[in-house]
Design a protein around this motif. Sequence first.
Motif, PDB file in Angstrom:
ATOM      1  N   SER A  10     -45.355 128.583   8.547  1.00 52.84           N
ATOM      2  CA  SER A  10     -45.407 130.025   8.750  1.00 52.84           C
ATOM      3  C   SER A  10     -44.839 130.441  10.096  1.00 52.84           C
ATOM      4  CB  SER A  10     -46.855 130.518   8.627  1.00 52.84           C
ATOM      5  OG  SER A  10     -47.684 129.868   9.573  1.00 52.84           O
ATOM      6  N   SER A  11     -44.636 129.468  10.979  1.00 53.44           N
ATOM      7  CA  SER A  11     -44.033 129.754  12.276  1.00 53.44           C
ATOM      8  C   SER A  11     -43.278 128.529  12.750  1.00 53.44           C
ATOM      9  CB  SER A  11     -45.103 130.151  13.304  1.00 53.44           C
ATOM     10  OG  SER A  11     -46.008 129.084  13.504  1.00 53.44           O
ATOM     11  N   LEU A  12     -42.374 128.749  13.693  1.00 54.29           N
ATOM     12  CA  LEU A  12     -41.536 127.677  14.205  1.00 54.29           C
ATOM     13  C   LEU A  12     -42.095 127.191  15.528  1.00 54.29           C
ATOM     14  CD1 LEU A  12     -38.935 126.180  13.426  1.00 54.29           C
ATOM     15  CD2 LEU A  12     -37.661 127.844  14.789  1.00 54.29           C
ATOM     16  N   GLY A  13     -42.493 125.936  15.550  1.00 58.34           N
ATOM     17  CA  GLY A  13     -43.046 125.384  16.777  1.00 58.34           C
ATOM     18  C   GLY A  13     -41.973 125.012  17.781  1.00 58.34           C
ATOM     19  N   ASP A  14     -42.407 124.505  18.925  1.00 64.00           N
ATOM     20  CA  ASP A  14     -41.466 124.050  19.944  1.00 64.00           C
ATOM     21  C   ASP A  14     -40.652 122.873  19.409  1.00 64.00           C
ATOM     22  OD1 ASP A  14     -42.469 125.918  21.697  1.00 64.00           O
ATOM     23  OD2 ASP A  14     -43.882 124.505  22.620  1.00 64.00           O
ATOM     24  N   ALA A  15     -39.405 122.788  19.847  1.00 59.58           N
ATOM     25  CA  ALA A  15     -38.555 121.667  19.445  1.00 59.58           C
ATOM     26  C   ALA A  15     -39.141 120.358  19.957  1.00 59.58           C
ATOM     27  CB  ALA A  15     -37.144 121.870  19.985  1.00 59.58           C
ATOM     28  N   GLU A  16     -39.177 119.355  19.083  1.00 57.22           N
ATOM     29  CA  GLU A  16     -39.806 118.080  19.423  1.00 57.22           C
ATOM     30  C   GLU A  16     -38.911 117.158  20.247  1.00 57.22           C
ATOM     31  OE1 GLU A  16     -41.269 119.489  15.348  1.00 57.22           O
ATOM     32  OE2 GLU A  16     -39.308 119.083  16.278  1.00 57.22           O
ATOM     33  N   GLY A  17     -37.616 117.496  20.352  1.00 56.66           N
ATOM     34  CA  GLY A  17     -36.717 116.712  21.192  1.00 56.66           C
ATOM     35  C   GLY A  17     -35.897 115.673  20.463  1.00 56.66           C
ATOM     36  N   SER A  18     -36.217 115.406  19.201  1.00 58.58           N
ATOM     37  CA  SER A  18     -35.482 114.411  18.415  1.00 58.58           C
ATOM     38  C   SER A  18     -35.334 114.887  16.983  1.00 58.58           C
ATOM     39  CB  SER A  18     -36.209 113.056  18.423  1.00 58.58           C
ATOM     40  OG  SER A  18     -36.300 112.523  19.728  1.00 58.58           O
ATOM     41  N   LEU A  19     -34.312 114.345  16.301  1.00 57.40           N
ATOM     42  CA  LEU A  19     -34.088 114.662  14.893  1.00 57.40           C
ATOM     43  C   LEU A  19     -33.420 113.462  14.241  1.00 57.40           C
ATOM     44  CD1 LEU A  19     -34.158 116.743  12.580  1.00 57.40           C
ATOM     45  CD2 LEU A  19     -31.889 117.517  13.335  1.00 57.40           C
ATOM     46  N   ASN A  20     -34.045 112.916  13.210  1.00 58.94           N
ATOM     47  CA  ASN A  20     -33.531 111.745  12.514  1.00 58.94           C
ATOM     48  C   ASN A  20     -33.078 112.144  11.111  1.00 58.94           C
ATOM     49  OD1 ASN A  20     -34.230 110.055  14.718  1.00 58.94           O
ATOM     50  ND2 ASN A  20     -36.341 109.947  13.971  1.00 58.94           N
ATOM     51  N   LEU A  21     -31.790 111.951  10.834  1.00 64.62           N
ATOM     52  CA  LEU A  21     -31.191 112.441   9.608  1.00 64.62           C
ATOM     53  C   LEU A  21     -30.594 111.313   8.764  1.00 64.62           C
ATOM     54  CD1 LEU A  21     -29.229 115.488  11.096  1.00 64.62           C
ATOM     55  CD2 LEU A  21     -31.467 115.537   9.947  1.00 64.62           C
ATOM     56  N   ILE A  22     -30.543 111.570   7.455  1.00 63.48           N
ATOM     57  CA  ILE A  22     -29.820 110.723   6.503  1.00 63.48           C
ATOM     58  C   ILE A  22     -28.719 111.598   5.922  1.00 63.48           C
ATOM     59  CG2 ILE A  22     -29.966 109.322   4.415  1.00 63.48           C
ATOM     60  CD1 ILE A  22     -33.065 109.369   4.835  1.00 63.48           C
ATOM     61  N   ALA A  23     -27.482 111.107   5.922  1.00 61.04           N
ATOM     62  CA  ALA A  23     -26.389 111.980   5.493  1.00 61.04           C
ATOM     63  C   ALA A  23     -25.217 111.190   4.944  1.00 61.04           C
ATOM     64  CB  ALA A  23     -25.913 112.840   6.664  1.00 61.04           C
ATOM     65  N   TRP A  24     -24.405 111.893   4.152  1.00 62.12           N
ATOM     66  CA  TRP A  24     -23.097 111.368   3.768  1.00 62.12           C
ATOM     67  C   TRP A  24     -22.209 111.346   5.004  1.00 62.12           C
ATOM     68  CZ3 TRP A  24     -23.952 109.482  -0.737  1.00 62.12           C
ATOM     69  CH2 TRP A  24     -24.669 110.172  -1.707  1.00 62.12           C
ATOM     70  N   PRO A  25     -21.331 110.370   5.105  1.00 56.66           N
ATOM     71  CA  PRO A  25     -20.366 110.385   6.213  1.00 56.66           C
ATOM     72  C   PRO A  25     -19.592 111.705   6.218  1.00 56.66           C
ATOM     73  CG  PRO A  25     -20.309 108.272   5.082  1.00 56.66           C
ATOM     74  CD  PRO A  25     -21.168 109.182   4.246  1.00 56.66           C
ATOM     75  N   GLY A  26     -19.443 112.265   7.399  1.00 59.67           N
ATOM     76  CA  GLY A  26     -18.684 113.505   7.516  1.00 59.67           C
ATOM     77  C   GLY A  26     -19.516 114.758   7.619  1.00 59.67           C
ATOM     78  N   LEU A  27     -20.838 114.641   7.453  1.00 59.79           N
ATOM     79  CA  LEU A  27     -21.691 115.828   7.529  1.00 59.79           C
ATOM     80  C   LEU A  27     -22.423 115.959   8.858  1.00 59.79           C
ATOM     81  CD1 LEU A  27     -23.271 116.211   3.972  1.00 59.79           C
ATOM     82  CD2 LEU A  27     -21.395 117.482   5.010  1.00 59.79           C
ATOM     83  N   VAL A  28     -22.435 114.893   9.658  1.00 53.38           N
ATOM     84  CA  VAL A  28     -23.087 114.947  10.971  1.00 53.38           C
ATOM     85  C   VAL A  28     -22.099 114.363  11.977  1.00 53.38           C
ATOM     86  CG1 VAL A  28     -25.123 114.301  12.318  1.00 53.38           C
ATOM     87  CG2 VAL A  28     -25.343 114.648   9.852  1.00 53.38           C
ATOM     88  N   GLU A  29     -21.204 115.202  12.464  1.00 54.44           N
ATOM     89  CA  GLU A  29     -20.108 114.737  13.319  1.00 54.44           C
ATOM     90  C   GLU A  29     -20.335 115.159  14.773  1.00 54.44           C
ATOM     91  OE1 GLU A  29     -17.386 112.789  12.533  1.00 54.44           O
ATOM     92  OE2 GLU A  29     -18.491 112.468  10.664  1.00 54.44           O
ATOM     93  N   ASN A  30     -20.196 114.180  15.673  1.00 57.00           N
ATOM     94  CA  ASN A  30     -20.439 114.443  17.106  1.00 57.00           C
ATOM     95  C   ASN A  30     -19.208 114.208  17.972  1.00 57.00           C
ATOM     96  OD1 ASN A  30     -20.170 111.692  17.134  1.00 57.00           O
ATOM     97  ND2 ASN A  30     -22.256 111.247  17.856  1.00 57.00           N
ATOM     98  N   GLY A  31     -18.036 114.137  17.358  1.00 61.59           N
ATOM     99  CA  GLY A  31     -16.809 113.926  18.102  1.00 61.59           C
ATOM    100  C   GLY A  31     -16.408 112.481  18.242  1.00 61.59           C
TER     101      GLY A  31
END
Length: 395
Positions: A41-62
């Motif tokens: 119901s509300s957005l808390g403070d950012a926890e500082g980390s995010l762990n993702l599962i993705a197809w190649p090409g969807l999470v690009e950092n340069g």
Amino acid sequence: MVTIASLRNRFRLAAGVAAGVLTVSLLAGCGSSETTSGIASSLGDAEGSLNLIAWPGLVENGSTDSSVDWVRPFEQRTGCKVSVKTVTSSEQMRDLIDSNAYDGVSAPGELSGELINNGSAEPINTELVKNYRDVVPGLRMQPWNSFEGHAYGAPLGRSASLLTWRSDQVKAAPVSLAPLFAADSSYRQKVMIRDDAASLAAAALALRTTKPELKIGNPYALNREQFSAVIEQMRVAQQITNLYWSDYTEQVRAFEDGSSVIGLANQAVTSLMQARGTKVQTVLPDSGTVGSSDTWMLLRGAKHPSCMYRWMDHVLDAKINAQISEYYGQAPAVPGACANTVDKNFCQAYHAIDESYYRSVWIATAPQRRCVDGRNEACVAYPDWHRAWQQLRAG
């Protein structure tokens, strides 16, 4: 721009959901002081980390291409440090989800329905994803990304599988899917079909035209009679098929060397082949076609849900969604992306905001015993699709 470099080891038509009973369950998230009925119901403070599962090409950092980076701006703005595990099949994706070590996943339609039904994905509060309101109608609250009025994630985009042929070898331009499945096809031993149970949905669409008495509607919602007819049609198709492909490079190679001259191909692949000089043309079949759509989903038990909410909002930002869509090769999820693409004809080519076009594209959805089109009868669930396909391929 879609290139061989950006597609290789990245482009995927998901490997399909592995056999297993799909059981509809009550869907509730983990309780907390910030949730009501399992939905934040509300957005808390950012926890500082995010762990993702993705197809190649969807999470690009340069790191793949210095000009392709939508991760570092997100990290700088939110303070959420992104880690990603890339996969090349839905089975790999499922195994990682079961590890309970990840916050979110870019799930294809074939898998997202399963994650909803087995409780692996959490419903989201779209009010906390401000850019969600800009998503095109055809991607909001669809069978593969919603349940009982609740959204399950942020749809990233969509694409269609087009009827594709070598224009220098196919003299009369086809308009239907019949040449891919009919015994009297003019292209015997020149037809390619994706090596996956999802191809049964394309055969179902072909039967909508050739056998209207079957009354097939949604190709992922087949009763036993309809399903049996599809299997019989696929047995016929085996006689004219020379290539069952599982990787897009097989498609490109077969079209380029002329060993196959007709089949279904994703628009990103056909655009690539045309850019490489292969004489291929495409059409949206008159019976409609199949397609794909990925959804960023919040996983049950996520340790960093606030960062995941911020990520879902980030990928729907018009500028970011434009970057992702052009690199990945799909129509964007938000119309505003079209003003931000490098190729100013990109959205027109992909029919990005043409809802009438996508009404003829059946986005991949996991077949279930409870028919996904909502009608009150039993349908054939994915485990039977999977088994039938294995039996067909085994001869």
